[in-house]
Scaffold this motif. Sequence first.
Motif, PDB file in Angstrom:
ATOM      1  N   ALA A   9    -113.070  -8.530  -6.561  1.00 56.75           N
ATOM      2  CA  ALA A   9    -114.132  -8.997  -7.454  1.00 56.75           C
ATOM      3  C   ALA A   9    -113.610 -10.196  -8.239  1.00 56.75           C
ATOM      4  O   ALA A   9    -112.875 -10.044  -9.210  1.00 56.75           O
ATOM      5  CB  ALA A   9    -114.564  -7.882  -8.393  1.00 56.75           C
ATOM      6  N   CYS A  11    -114.336 -13.290 -10.567  1.00 59.31           N
ATOM      7  CA  CYS A  11    -115.287 -13.861 -11.514  1.00 59.31           C
ATOM      8  C   CYS A  11    -114.868 -15.285 -11.856  1.00 59.31           C
ATOM      9  O   CYS A  11    -113.708 -15.534 -12.187  1.00 59.31           O
ATOM     10  CB  CYS A  11    -115.363 -13.014 -12.783  1.00 59.31           C
ATOM     11  SG  CYS A  11    -116.230 -11.456 -12.512  1.00 59.31           S
ATOM     12  N   PHE A  76    -117.831  -9.227 -14.984  1.00 60.94           N
ATOM     13  CA  PHE A  76    -117.070  -8.312 -14.138  1.00 60.94           C
ATOM     14  C   PHE A  76    -117.875  -7.055 -13.823  1.00 60.94           C
ATOM     15  O   PHE A  76    -117.802  -6.527 -12.702  1.00 60.94           O
ATOM     16  CB  PHE A  76    -115.739  -7.956 -14.788  1.00 60.94           C
ATOM     17  CG  PHE A  76    -114.617  -8.876 -14.395  1.00 60.94           C
ATOM     18  CD1 PHE A  76    -114.070  -8.815 -13.125  1.00 60.94           C
ATOM     19  CD2 PHE A  76    -114.122  -9.812 -15.279  1.00 60.94           C
ATOM     20  CE1 PHE A  76    -113.049  -9.671 -12.748  1.00 60.94           C
ATOM     21  CE2 PHE A  76    -113.099 -10.674 -14.920  1.00 60.94           C
ATOM     22  CZ  PHE A  76    -112.560 -10.608 -13.647  1.00 60.94           C
ATOM     23  N   PHE A  80    -118.474  -5.826 -10.051  1.00 62.46           N
ATOM     24  CA  PHE A  80    -118.128  -4.493  -9.565  1.00 62.46           C
ATOM     25  C   PHE A  80    -119.335  -3.801  -8.926  1.00 62.46           C
ATOM     26  O   PHE A  80    -119.198  -3.071  -7.937  1.00 62.46           O
ATOM     27  CB  PHE A  80    -117.579  -3.630 -10.701  1.00 62.46           C
ATOM     28  CG  PHE A  80    -116.292  -4.139 -11.305  1.00 62.46           C
ATOM     29  CD1 PHE A  80    -115.425  -4.931 -10.577  1.00 62.46           C
ATOM     30  CD2 PHE A  80    -115.955  -3.829 -12.616  1.00 62.46           C
ATOM     31  CE1 PHE A  80    -114.237  -5.409 -11.130  1.00 62.46           C
ATOM     32  CE2 PHE A  80    -114.770  -4.288 -13.177  1.00 62.46           C
ATOM     33  CZ  PHE A  80    -113.913  -5.082 -12.440  1.00 62.46           C
ATOM     34  N   PRO A  90    -109.898  -6.409  -9.317  1.00 68.66           N
ATOM     35  CA  PRO A  90    -110.400  -7.526 -10.129  1.00 68.66           C
ATOM     36  C   PRO A  90    -109.553  -8.775  -9.903  1.00 68.66           C
ATOM     37  O   PRO A  90    -108.345  -8.686  -9.632  1.00 68.66           O
ATOM     38  CB  PRO A  90    -110.244  -7.011 -11.565  1.00 68.66           C
ATOM     39  CG  PRO A  90    -110.121  -5.527 -11.454  1.00 68.66           C
ATOM     40  CD  PRO A  90    -109.433  -5.284 -10.144  1.00 68.66           C
ATOM     41  N   ASP A  92    -108.971 -12.939 -11.311  1.00 71.63           N
ATOM     42  CA  ASP A  92    -109.258 -14.090 -12.164  1.00 71.63           C
ATOM     43  C   ASP A  92    -109.190 -15.370 -11.341  1.00 71.63           C
ATOM     44  O   ASP A  92    -108.466 -15.446 -10.342  1.00 71.63           O
ATOM     45  CB  ASP A  92    -108.274 -14.161 -13.329  1.00 71.63           C
ATOM     46  CG  ASP A  92    -108.450 -13.004 -14.307  1.00 71.63           C
ATOM     47  OD1 ASP A  92    -109.553 -12.430 -14.337  1.00 71.63           O
ATOM     48  OD2 ASP A  92    -107.486 -12.681 -15.023  1.00 71.63           O
ATOM     49  N   GLY A 156    -106.256  -6.648 -15.578  1.00 71.33           N
ATOM     50  CA  GLY A 156    -107.143  -6.519 -14.441  1.00 71.33           C
ATOM     51  C   GLY A 156    -106.680  -7.310 -13.241  1.00 71.33           C
ATOM     52  O   GLY A 156    -106.802  -6.850 -12.096  1.00 71.33           O
ATOM     53  N   HIS A 157    -106.111  -8.491 -13.481  1.00 71.44           N
ATOM     54  CA  HIS A 157    -105.707  -9.347 -12.365  1.00 71.44           C
ATOM     55  C   HIS A 157    -104.583  -8.730 -11.528  1.00 71.44           C
ATOM     56  O   HIS A 157    -104.352  -9.161 -10.404  1.00 71.44           O
ATOM     57  CB  HIS A 157    -105.259 -10.718 -12.883  1.00 71.44           C
ATOM     58  CG  HIS A 157    -103.995 -10.692 -13.663  1.00 71.44           C
ATOM     59  ND1 HIS A 157    -103.957 -10.802 -15.033  1.00 71.44           N
ATOM     60  CD2 HIS A 157    -102.692 -10.579 -13.282  1.00 71.44           C
ATOM     61  CE1 HIS A 157    -102.710 -10.752 -15.448  1.00 71.44           C
ATOM     62  NE2 HIS A 157    -101.928 -10.610 -14.403  1.00 71.44           N
ATOM     63  N   ASP A 179    -110.612  -4.484 -18.599  1.00 68.80           N
ATOM     64  CA  ASP A 179    -109.458  -3.960 -17.866  1.00 68.80           C
ATOM     65  C   ASP A 179    -108.742  -2.869 -18.647  1.00 68.80           C
ATOM     66  O   ASP A 179    -108.319  -1.857 -18.082  1.00 68.80           O
ATOM     67  CB  ASP A 179    -108.495  -5.072 -17.451  1.00 68.80           C
ATOM     68  CG  ASP A 179    -108.177  -6.058 -18.568  1.00 68.80           C
ATOM     69  OD1 ASP A 179    -108.659  -5.877 -19.707  1.00 68.80           O
ATOM     70  OD2 ASP A 179    -107.442  -7.029 -18.293  1.00 68.80           O
TER      71      ASP A 179
END
Length: 315
Positions: A9, A11, A76, A80, A90, A92, A156-157, A179
């Motif tokens: 995902a 973004c 995000f 998702f 996730p 970036d 998250g990354h 995250d």
Amino acid sequence: MPSPLVSVALCTCNGEAYIEAQLASVLAQTHRELELVVVDDASNDRTVEIVEEAARRDHRIQLHRNPRRLGVNANFARAFSLCRGDFIAPCDQDDVWSARKLETLMAAIGDADLAYGDSAVVDSTGRPTGNTLGGQRRMVRGRGNVALAFENSVSGHAALFRNTLLTQALPFPEGVWYDGWLAFAASQRAGVVYVDEVMVDFRRHADAQTRIGHASRGGAPDRHQRRAREARQWLAMSVAALDAAATRPWPGREAAQALSRAITDADAGQRLMPLWQALLRHRRALYGDQALASWMALRLGARIVGRMRRARSPA
């Protein structure tokens, strides 16, 4: 058996400077069963054009565009919701992944809900700074960690999580980064796994949309004001996470409610003793069955009190 589908995902928002390198690193993953779900948050630069060009070359890329800007958490959440995979990673727009990132996290996650690794900090040009996120904080793992409201180390990354986690994590609460909240939710379910391996070049630069930014370049007054503001934000985010956790059907909801009340009362100028008592009483909910849970709870209390004092002393 066929490899599970992993949904990446990604973004984006005005990311033309870095997006090509990130797209290339995702598409070069050794775990080949993936879809790349790109959700653009109303960019006004060449980001969409770059992604569209890449999508013409690789059918695994899906591009979705928001007609108006949603912001990081909401963007995000939408990304998702569009993911079809059993696992979601996730992403970036300005980082670069190692080729084995997804393969490594898939091998490590086991029965847990979330797995994550370390990240090397690089500058805007991609030059290593010599630092890693793991070298700057305690990397949490395990189950039952209400302390994630205060000491979250999951970016998250660098993470991979089960799609089913979203049933308890959504909607993302106000005032909490997505995250950190996913990690909190995972710790209250099947747990969090940490892999002590650098898997991402995490780019720090002035235009980053995440919470980890540059220090102020101003003089002493600016530095003190910034530190006071950061302390206040840390306290507000911690309490917001605790309040949200207290409304979910999680094992740590009673501890979250008690700690939120104790911190709010102490911050309002009431006695500190109830805060220390709450931390010790709920030490197992904070840190699971760790042998040093009592000491860690006291250390956390010192950190909370320190942030309160810093927040009241901007100059």
